[in-house]
Every structure is written in C-alpha cells, then in structure tokens.
Design a protein around this motif. Sequence first.
Motif, mmCIF file in Angstrom:
data_model
loop_
_atom_site.group_PDB
_atom_site.id
_atom_site.type_symbol
_atom_site.label_atom_id
_atom_site.label_comp_id
_atom_site.label_asym_id
_atom_site.label_seq_id
_atom_site.Cartn_x
_atom_site.Cartn_y
_atom_site.Cartn_z
ATOM 1 N N LEU A 236 -9.592 0.101 22.363
ATOM 2 C CA LEU A 236 -10.195 -0.153 21.056
ATOM 3 C C LEU A 236 -9.393 -1.223 20.318
ATOM 4 C CD1 LEU A 236 -10.939 3.482 19.820
ATOM 5 C CD2 LEU A 236 -12.532 1.856 20.837
ATOM 6 N N ILE A 237 -10.113 -2.047 19.573
ATOM 7 C CA ILE A 237 -9.486 -3.089 18.752
ATOM 8 C C ILE A 237 -9.853 -2.808 17.306
ATOM 9 C CG2 ILE A 237 -9.410 -5.555 18.240
ATOM 10 C CD1 ILE A 237 -10.272 -5.987 21.200
ATOM 11 N N GLY A 238 -8.844 -2.771 16.454
ATOM 12 C CA GLY A 238 -9.071 -2.518 15.043
ATOM 13 C C GLY A 238 -8.583 -3.675 14.193
ATOM 14 N N LEU A 239 -9.219 -3.847 13.060
ATOM 15 C CA LEU A 239 -8.765 -4.808 12.068
ATOM 16 C C LEU A 239 -8.231 -4.042 10.873
ATOM 17 C CD1 LEU A 239 -11.628 -7.481 12.062
ATOM 18 C CD2 LEU A 239 -9.387 -7.635 13.135
ATOM 19 N N MET A 240 -7.065 -4.456 10.380
ATOM 20 C CA MET A 240 -6.476 -3.798 9.225
ATOM 21 C C MET A 240 -5.973 -4.851 8.250
ATOM 22 S SD MET A 240 -2.854 -2.382 10.664
ATOM 23 C CE MET A 240 -1.561 -3.509 11.153
ATOM 24 N N ARG A 241 -5.798 -4.440 6.988
ATOM 25 C CA ARG A 241 -5.234 -5.318 5.968
ATOM 26 C C ARG A 241 -4.461 -4.478 4.964
ATOM 27 N NH1 ARG A 241 -10.803 -6.525 3.124
ATOM 28 N NH2 ARG A 241 -10.923 -4.680 1.843
ATOM 29 N N PRO A 242 -3.566 -5.124 4.213
ATOM 30 C CA PRO A 242 -2.804 -4.380 3.217
ATOM 31 C C PRO A 242 -3.688 -3.923 2.060
ATOM 32 C CG PRO A 242 -2.007 -6.662 3.366
ATOM 33 C CD PRO A 242 -3.147 -6.506 4.308
ATOM 34 N N VAL A 243 -3.341 -2.786 1.492
ATOM 35 C CA VAL A 243 -4.010 -2.279 0.300
ATOM 36 C C VAL A 243 -3.079 -2.587 -0.866
ATOM 37 C CG1 VAL A 243 -4.885 -0.239 -0.890
ATOM 38 C CG2 VAL A 243 -5.085 -0.410 1.592
ATOM 39 N N GLU A 244 -3.465 -3.558 -1.674
ATOM 40 C CA GLU A 244 -2.628 -3.955 -2.805
ATOM 41 C C GLU A 244 -3.534 -4.434 -3.930
ATOM 42 O OE1 GLU A 244 0.825 -7.242 -3.886
ATOM 43 O OE2 GLU A 244 0.196 -7.001 -1.808
ATOM 44 N N THR A 245 -3.278 -3.968 -5.135
ATOM 45 C CA THR A 245 -4.032 -4.437 -6.297
ATOM 46 C C THR A 245 -3.065 -4.833 -7.402
ATOM 47 O OG1 THR A 245 -4.248 -2.215 -7.244
ATOM 48 C CG2 THR A 245 -6.037 -2.964 -5.822
ATOM 49 N N THR A 246 -3.559 -5.689 -8.268
ATOM 50 C CA THR A 246 -2.817 -6.087 -9.457
ATOM 51 C C THR A 246 -3.829 -6.289 -10.577
ATOM 52 O OG1 THR A 246 -1.193 -7.646 -10.353
ATOM 53 C CG2 THR A 246 -2.851 -8.562 -8.877
ATOM 54 N N SER A 247 -3.398 -6.093 -11.813
ATOM 55 C CA SER A 247 -4.306 -6.215 -12.951
ATOM 56 C C SER A 247 -3.708 -7.122 -14.018
ATOM 57 C CB SER A 247 -4.580 -4.846 -13.578
ATOM 58 O OG SER A 247 -5.245 -4.009 -12.670
ATOM 59 N N VAL A 248 -4.603 -7.729 -14.799
ATOM 60 C CA VAL A 248 -4.192 -8.587 -15.903
ATOM 61 C C VAL A 248 -5.188 -8.398 -17.048
ATOM 62 C CG1 VAL A 248 -5.454 -10.602 -15.031
ATOM 63 C CG2 VAL A 248 -3.535 -10.937 -16.564
ATOM 64 N N ARG A 249 -4.673 -8.372 -18.275
ATOM 65 C CA ARG A 249 -5.532 -8.268 -19.465
ATOM 66 C C ARG A 249 -5.722 -9.656 -20.055
ATOM 67 N NH1 ARG A 249 -6.018 -2.978 -21.427
ATOM 68 N NH2 ARG A 249 -4.570 -1.534 -20.440
ATOM 69 N N VAL A 250 -6.977 -9.968 -20.418
ATOM 70 C CA VAL A 250 -7.269 -11.244 -21.061
ATOM 71 C C VAL A 250 -8.247 -11.028 -22.211
ATOM 72 C CG1 VAL A 250 -6.831 -12.652 -19.003
ATOM 73 C CG2 VAL A 250 -9.131 -11.831 -19.446
ATOM 74 N N GLU A 251 -8.247 -11.980 -23.149
ATOM 75 C CA GLU A 251 -9.186 -11.993 -24.269
ATOM 76 C C GLU A 251 -9.819 -13.361 -24.347
ATOM 77 O OE1 GLU A 251 -7.335 -11.021 -27.976
ATOM 78 O OE2 GLU A 251 -6.511 -9.135 -27.223
ATOM 79 N N GLU B 294 -5.075 -7.779 13.650
ATOM 80 C CA GLU B 294 -5.726 -7.049 14.735
ATOM 81 C C GLU B 294 -4.714 -6.146 15.435
ATOM 82 O OE1 GLU B 294 -8.890 -9.005 17.247
ATOM 83 O OE2 GLU B 294 -7.282 -8.801 18.722
ATOM 84 N N ILE B 295 -5.132 -4.923 15.730
ATOM 85 C CA ILE B 295 -4.305 -3.980 16.488
ATOM 86 C C ILE B 295 -5.132 -3.425 17.643
ATOM 87 C CG2 ILE B 295 -2.741 -3.360 14.611
ATOM 88 C CD1 ILE B 295 -4.483 -0.893 14.066
ATOM 89 N N GLN B 296 -4.454 -2.909 18.680
ATOM 90 C CA GLN B 296 -5.143 -2.362 19.851
ATOM 91 C C GLN B 296 -4.525 -1.027 20.239
ATOM 92 O OE1 GLN B 296 -5.193 -5.120 23.102
ATOM 93 N NE2 GLN B 296 -5.963 -6.799 21.841
ATOM 94 N N ALA B 297 -5.380 -0.125 20.706
ATOM 95 C CA ALA B 297 -4.918 1.169 21.201
ATOM 96 C C ALA B 297 -5.979 1.719 22.156
ATOM 97 C CB ALA B 297 -4.672 2.136 20.055
ATOM 98 N N ASP B 298 -5.592 2.744 22.896
ATOM 99 C CA ASP B 298 -6.508 3.353 23.868
ATOM 100 C C ASP B 298 -7.578 4.213 23.210
ATOM 101 O OD1 ASP B 298 -5.266 2.189 26.061
ATOM 102 O OD2 ASP B 298 -3.795 3.813 26.200
ATOM 103 N N ASP B 299 -7.255 4.812 22.050
ATOM 104 C CA ASP B 299 -8.216 5.680 21.376
ATOM 105 C C ASP B 299 -8.059 5.559 19.862
ATOM 106 O OD1 ASP B 299 -5.947 7.183 20.715
ATOM 107 O OD2 ASP B 299 -6.281 8.624 22.327
ATOM 108 N N LEU B 300 -8.949 6.231 19.137
ATOM 109 C CA LEU B 300 -8.958 6.143 17.678
ATOM 110 C C LEU B 300 -7.693 6.729 17.061
ATOM 111 C CD1 LEU B 300 -10.633 5.075 15.366
ATOM 112 C CD2 LEU B 300 -11.812 7.261 15.263
ATOM 113 N N ASP B 301 -7.193 7.827 17.618
ATOM 114 C CA ASP B 301 -5.946 8.399 17.100
ATOM 115 C C ASP B 301 -4.787 7.417 17.254
ATOM 116 O OD1 ASP B 301 -7.128 10.774 16.302
ATOM 117 O OD2 ASP B 301 -6.712 11.794 18.206
#
Length: 91
Positions: free
Chosen positions: A2-17, A66-73
């Motif tokens: 199996l080949i999986g695609l992953m990405r970092p989970v990162e958020t940032t916020s800004v206040r504007v008027e 991209e990552i690879q493994a034999d199974d979903l686990d």
Amino acid sequence: MLIGLMRPVETTSVRVEGASLEEIQTLLESHRPAGFDLISSPVEMIKGAAVLKTEGTFARRDQVTEIQADDLDGLHALVPEGWQLLSVRSA
C-alpha cells in the motif's frame, strides 16, 4: 503493498480589520504563510462602526509525503505525531 500520502497538520490564525470584504481578503492574503491555505474567515460587523473584523485561519497544505507499507496498520504506524494520512492506494 500500500502507498499512502500524508502531510503535516498545522494551523495558524491572524486577526484583521477592514472597511470592506475586499480589504479583509487582501489583508488575509498578505498574512498567509507560504505553504498554507485560508480555510476559515468568519466576518463580524462592529455595531456603530464601518469596520469588519475576522480571524483568518490558515492550514498547512504542502509537504505531502509518500509512505509505503504492506498493510493499513503498517501505514498508520508510519504516520508521525502531527501528521495526517490523506489517501491510500494499492501498488
């Protein structure tokens, strides 16, 4: 395999008027970090003033890996803390 695609989970916020939605969008775009997309910007009107306020939230959308493994686990075991598995396909 199996080949999986992953990405970092990162958020940032800004206040504007700003005085208009166009100005708000321009200000948010000027604060957008590289590799991030705007995912939320609810606008509120200020009573008695011609001003709009928002808190723009940006999420990281780059660094897809991209990552690879034999199974979903095995794929899940390869996803580090702070990352998310986006998709899985067979090799």
